[in-house]
Every structure is written in C-alpha cells, then in structure tokens.
Motif scaffolding. Structure first.
Motif, short mmCIF file in Angstrom:
data_model
loop_
_atom_site.label_atom_id
_atom_site.label_comp_id
_atom_site.label_asym_id
_atom_site.label_seq_id
_atom_site.Cartn_x
_atom_site.Cartn_y
_atom_site.Cartn_z
N ILE A 12 0.87 -1.17 0.00
CA ILE A 12 0.00 0.00 0.00
C ILE A 12 0.91 1.22 0.00
O ILE A 12 1.70 1.40 0.93
N GLN A 13 0.83 2.03 -1.03
CA GLN A 13 1.71 3.20 -1.09
C GLN A 13 0.94 4.45 -1.53
O GLN A 13 -0.04 4.35 -2.26
N ASN A 14 1.44 5.58 -1.05
CA ASN A 14 0.84 6.87 -1.35
C ASN A 14 -0.64 6.93 -1.01
O ASN A 14 -1.42 7.57 -1.70
N ILE B 6 6.37 -0.62 7.75
CA ILE B 6 5.67 0.66 7.69
C ILE B 6 6.75 1.73 7.62
O ILE B 6 7.56 1.85 8.54
N GLN B 7 6.77 2.49 6.54
CA GLN B 7 7.84 3.47 6.38
C GLN B 7 7.35 4.72 5.65
O GLN B 7 6.42 4.66 4.85
N ASP B 8 8.00 5.83 5.97
CA ASP B 8 7.71 7.12 5.33
C ASP B 8 6.24 7.50 5.46
O ASP B 8 5.54 7.75 4.48
N ILE B 9 5.77 7.55 6.71
CA ILE B 9 4.36 7.84 7.00
C ILE B 9 4.25 9.17 7.73
O ILE B 9 5.04 9.46 8.63
N ILE C 210 9.58 -0.41 11.25
CA ILE C 210 8.86 0.86 11.25
C ILE C 210 9.90 1.95 11.20
O ILE C 210 10.77 2.04 12.07
N SER C 211 9.85 2.77 10.14
CA SER C 211 10.88 3.79 9.98
C SER C 211 10.32 5.05 9.34
O SER C 211 9.36 5.01 8.59
N ASN C 212 10.97 6.16 9.68
CA ASN C 212 10.66 7.48 9.14
C ASN C 212 9.18 7.84 9.31
O ASN C 212 8.49 8.15 8.34
N ILE C 213 8.72 7.80 10.54
CA ILE C 213 7.34 8.17 10.88
C ILE C 213 7.35 9.60 11.42
O ILE C 213 8.11 9.91 12.34
N SER D 250 2.75 7.32 2.89
CA SER D 250 1.33 7.61 3.04
C SER D 250 1.09 8.69 4.08
O SER D 250 1.94 8.97 4.91
N ARG D 251 -0.11 9.27 4.01
CA ARG D 251 -0.49 10.37 4.89
C ARG D 251 -1.86 10.08 5.47
O ARG D 251 -2.83 9.86 4.73
N LEU D 252 -1.95 10.10 6.82
CA LEU D 252 -3.21 9.83 7.51
C LEU D 252 -3.46 10.97 8.50
O LEU D 252 -2.66 11.18 9.41
#
Length: 188
Positions: A77-79, A124-127, A174-177, A105-107
């Motif tokens: 799941i991306q973007n 899970i990364q770059d969120i 889990i990275s870059n949150i 992704s952005r939530l």
C-alpha cells in the motif's frame, strides 16, 4: 452491514490506483481476500497506489482475509491518503503469513491511523500521521457541531498499533514516521 464505496473481493488486478472514496456510510474501500466461489487470489500480489479515502463513517481503507486463507505474496500500500474518517485511516486484518508493506502515506484527522492485526511481517515506512490538524481544530471552534453532524471527533486515539499473532517469528520494520497532533486523554 454498512454500504461501502469500493468493495473488492479477490482482486484480479495487480494494481488498484488513483481512486477516491468520499462520504460513505461504511468503509471507503474494503478489500477482501479468500476463497469465494472457487475463485482464489492465488499468488498474485496486490499494489494499492495513490488512493484517497476521506469523510467515511467507518474506516478509510479496510483489508481482510477469510479464515484459513493465506498468501506469501505481499500486499503493498503506497501513497495512501486517508483523512477525516470516523474510524481508522487504515485497518488491516490478514493472515499471519502474508507480508504487508505500507509506505509513503499520509493519515490525518482519523480516529486512529494504522491498525494491523495478525500478520507477522510488517513494514511501515515514510508515514505522516496527524491526530488532529490545526484545520480540524479551527473548524471545531468556529462551527456549532453536534454529535450527529461531526464526522471525525479529531481525538486521534493512536497513530500506529500492531497486534501481531503470538509467534516467535514476528518481524516488523517501522521507519521514518512523522507524527503530530496527538493529545493525552482527559480523564477528569
């Protein structure tokens, strides 16, 4: 059973991209994997990219697997963009052997950000997570909203929650949150 804007069972396509689900009385997107009428996902991977879910009464995105169904092929799941959903931005309930990758992704302004249940392999990364944005706070202050017409309460109960199976082989990365707008509960 609540209506949903996208109900996709055993997606035959490897990519579901650039869709918007807004204002559903149920989930915006609901993806179900498993054996249905002898149709099986098999070893097809699934890529969900550049999809948006906002202002839905339940979850923005919901992924689940039928009991007993499993796959070693990853779900990516991306973007993803999920905002102002009354439930979770992303809810995932899949078999423990199915790898899950959520990235870029952005939530924002959901009751919860990302909830992952059962899977043993999670990346899970770059969120970017926002419990309550300044925009939602301003809206709350300037409008007389009752419980019936308030879609998202903006409390942002959690950013990421993992509920893995009891297994020695659980692995997660889990990275870059980036997280903001999460407040302590008022227990008065």
């Amino acid at each position: 059973m609540f209506p949903r804007l996208f109900l996709i069972v055993n997606p035959a396509n490897k990519t579901i991209e650039r869709n918007v689900a807004a204002g559903s009385e149920g989930d915006g997107f609901r993806i179900v994997f498993g054996k249905v009428r002898n149709n099986d996902l098999g070893d097809n991977s699934l890529l969900m990219a550049d999809n948006i879910a906002h202002s839905n009464r339940l979850n923005g995105f919901r992924y689940e697997m039928d009991p007993g169904y499993s796959s070693s092929i990853p779900i990516t799941i991306q973007n993803l963009k999920a905002y102002r959903n009354s439930g979770l931005g992303l809810y995932v309930h899949i078999d423990s052997s199915t790898p899950l990758v959520v990235k870029s992704s952005r939530l924002v302004d959901n009751r919860g950000g990302i909830f992952v249940d059962r899977t043993q392999k999670v990346t899970i990364q770059d969120i970017h997570l926002v419990g309550q944005s300044p925009y939602l706070a301003l809206t709350e202050q300037t409008h007389d909203l009752t419980e019936e017409n308030r879609l998202c309460d903006g409390n942002g109960y959690f950013g990421i929650q993992l509920a893995p199976p009891i297994s020695a082989s659980f692995s997660s990365k889990i990275s870059n949150i980036q997280a903001s707008g999460f407040f302590a509960a008022d227990n008065s």
